[in-house]
Design a protein around this motif. Structure first.
Motif, short mmCIF file in Angstrom:
data_model
loop_
_atom_site.label_atom_id
_atom_site.label_comp_id
_atom_site.label_asym_id
_atom_site.label_seq_id
_atom_site.Cartn_x
_atom_site.Cartn_y
_atom_site.Cartn_z
N SER A 52 0.84 -1.21 0.00
CA SER A 52 0.00 0.00 0.00
C SER A 52 0.87 1.26 0.00
CB SER A 52 -1.01 0.00 1.15
OG SER A 52 -0.39 -0.09 2.39
N ASP B 294 -5.88 5.84 5.16
CA ASP B 294 -4.99 4.67 5.11
C ASP B 294 -5.47 3.65 6.14
OD1 ASP B 294 -2.92 2.89 5.57
OD2 ASP B 294 -1.34 4.41 5.58
N TYR C 119 -4.42 -1.38 8.78
CA TYR C 119 -4.72 -2.31 9.88
C TYR C 119 -6.21 -2.58 10.01
CZ TYR C 119 0.10 -1.24 10.82
OH TYR C 119 1.45 -1.08 10.67
N THR D 70 -4.02 -3.12 2.64
CA THR D 70 -2.84 -3.91 2.29
C THR D 70 -3.01 -5.40 2.59
OG1 THR D 70 -0.46 -4.10 2.67
CG2 THR D 70 -1.79 -3.57 4.59
N SER E 209 -0.24 -6.86 3.60
CA SER E 209 0.99 -7.06 4.40
C SER E 209 0.71 -7.34 5.86
CB SER E 209 1.85 -5.79 4.35
OG SER E 209 2.24 -5.50 3.04
#
Ligand SMILES: Cc1ncc(COP(=O)(O)O)c(C=O)c1O
Length: 369
Positions: free
Chosen positions: A94, A199, A202, A229, A231
């Motif tokens: 991201s 953003d 999480y 994301t 990740s």
């Protein structure tokens, strides 16, 4: 005059991103083999077994370029998120999606607004574009949301040259989060011509009932961009894949800036498989709730302060000994993250590990403190 003199001033002033120390590096330095890393907010459970299965198949034709349009992944994401394929921009992580927004809006005439203590990449991409940063003071340590984004302070910094606003929800490294009501009121007040990035790296970890799913607002606010994301909870940080969701018009712009094959073959296949395994995501979320609770209880019992977190990490106040505690933990094979570069030198950010990793951390801390 040297070639370095010709390079852009804003690039020469950049500080490279400082990543968490790799496990292999510490093991090499200490001559040990069992170091643990709680430094980069990765998923301690790894990734879904489905991802591993699919990777073997996906690696059969690595001589071919990836699908530049990420057709299948976008189709799956669109279905899962309730948006259209033409609203999704794939990023190499991201971070890449954030960079694409910055490059679409910022130049030396423009300003970006973000909060003090906000995720470091906002400052980096703003500066790399030669734009000015207007950094709003965050809430103070004794506020209701200590160190959190102060949305009114951010609003007050919007000026004629503001083109982009970054909001991390929750934020890294503070773990602070914004609730649905306050965030929407903020978005509503931002002039329509300014892009707002929310953003949500999480997102899947957050348990708080009032935490928003910003994607529901995309139809109402064509200046909104949401980034997420693979990740974090999906556990494939090593493959580098994330995305943004926005209006089709913004998405079209981002895809003009995007490197043609920024989502590689393995990452595209892995992300697709990861989306199919809800039970892995649920298990990861549950493990995080338990781990976070263990950490909070442990620090509370010892009278050590921390910033309440909605993510998979906790920033803990070790005071003026933070750097020593960091080094002493390293000596014991435990890697955490100093955040002095975020103007938080008294804190160490510690990712939520497995139960046994956390026991290792606690034993090491008992020994040190
Ligand atoms: C708030 C936030 N946004 C974005 C990212 C970028 O992650 P990635 O590029 O791996 O998707 C991170 C990573 O730590 C983060 O903490």
């Amino acid at each position: 005059m040297s070639v370095i003199d010709s390079a852009l001033v804003q690039i020469k002033r950049l500080h490279p991103y400082s990543p968490g120390k790799p496990v292999e590096e510490l093991e090499r330095e200490l001559g040990i083999s069992s170091a643990i890393k709680l430094a980069s907010n990765e998923n301690p459970l790894g990734c879904s077994p489905r991802v591993r299965e699919v990777l073997a198949r996906a690696s059969e034709h690595l001589e071919l370029y990836p699908d530049a349009n990420a057709f299948y992944l976008k189709q799956r994401l669109a279905q899962k998120l309730g948006v259209a394929e033409n609203q999704i921009t794939i990023g190499n992580g991201s971070n890449d999606a954030l960079d694409l927004v910055a490059r679409s809006f910022l130049d030396s005439n423009a300003e970006a607004v973000y909060s003090q203590y906000a995720f470091m990449v906002y400052a980096m991409v703003t500066q790399a574009c030669g734009a000015r940063a207007r950094v709003a003071e965050a809430f103070t340590a004794d506020a209701k949301q200590p160190y959190g984004h102060d949305l009114n302070a951010m609003l007050a910094l919007i000026g004629d040259d503001t083109r982009l606003i970054f909001i991390a929800n929750p934020n890294n490294p503070t773990g602070t989060w914004l609730d649905s009501g306050e965030l929407e009121v903020f978005i509503e007040q931002v002039p329509d011509h300014i892009a707002i990035v929310v953003d949500e790296a999480y997102f899947e970890y957050v348990e708080q009932a009032a935490y928003p799913d910003s994607m529901q607002w995309l139809d109402r606010y064509p200046n909104l961009v949401v980034t997420r994301t693979f990740s974090k909870i999906y556990g494939i940080a090593g493959l580098r894949i994330g995305y943004s969701v926005s209006s089709p018009e913004l998405c079209d712009l981002f895809n003009r800036v995007r490197q043609p094959f920024n989502g590689n073959t393995l990452a595209l296949a892995a992300a697709h498989a990861a989306l199919d395994d809800d039970s892995f995501v649920d298990e990861s979320r549950r493990a995080n709730v338990q781990g976070l609770k263990l950490m909070q209880d442990w620090f509370e019992n010892r009278g050590i302060d921390y910033i309440p977190s909605a993510g998979n990490f906790l920033s803990v106040r070790f005071g003026e000994n933070s750097a020593e505690v960091y080094q002493a933990l390293l000596q014991r094979g435990v890697i955490v993250r100093p955040i002095a570069n975020y103007q938080l030198p008294d804190f160490l950010r510690i990712s939520v590990g497995t139960k046994s990793q956390l026991e290792r951390l606690f034993t090491a801390l008992d020994d040190i403190l």
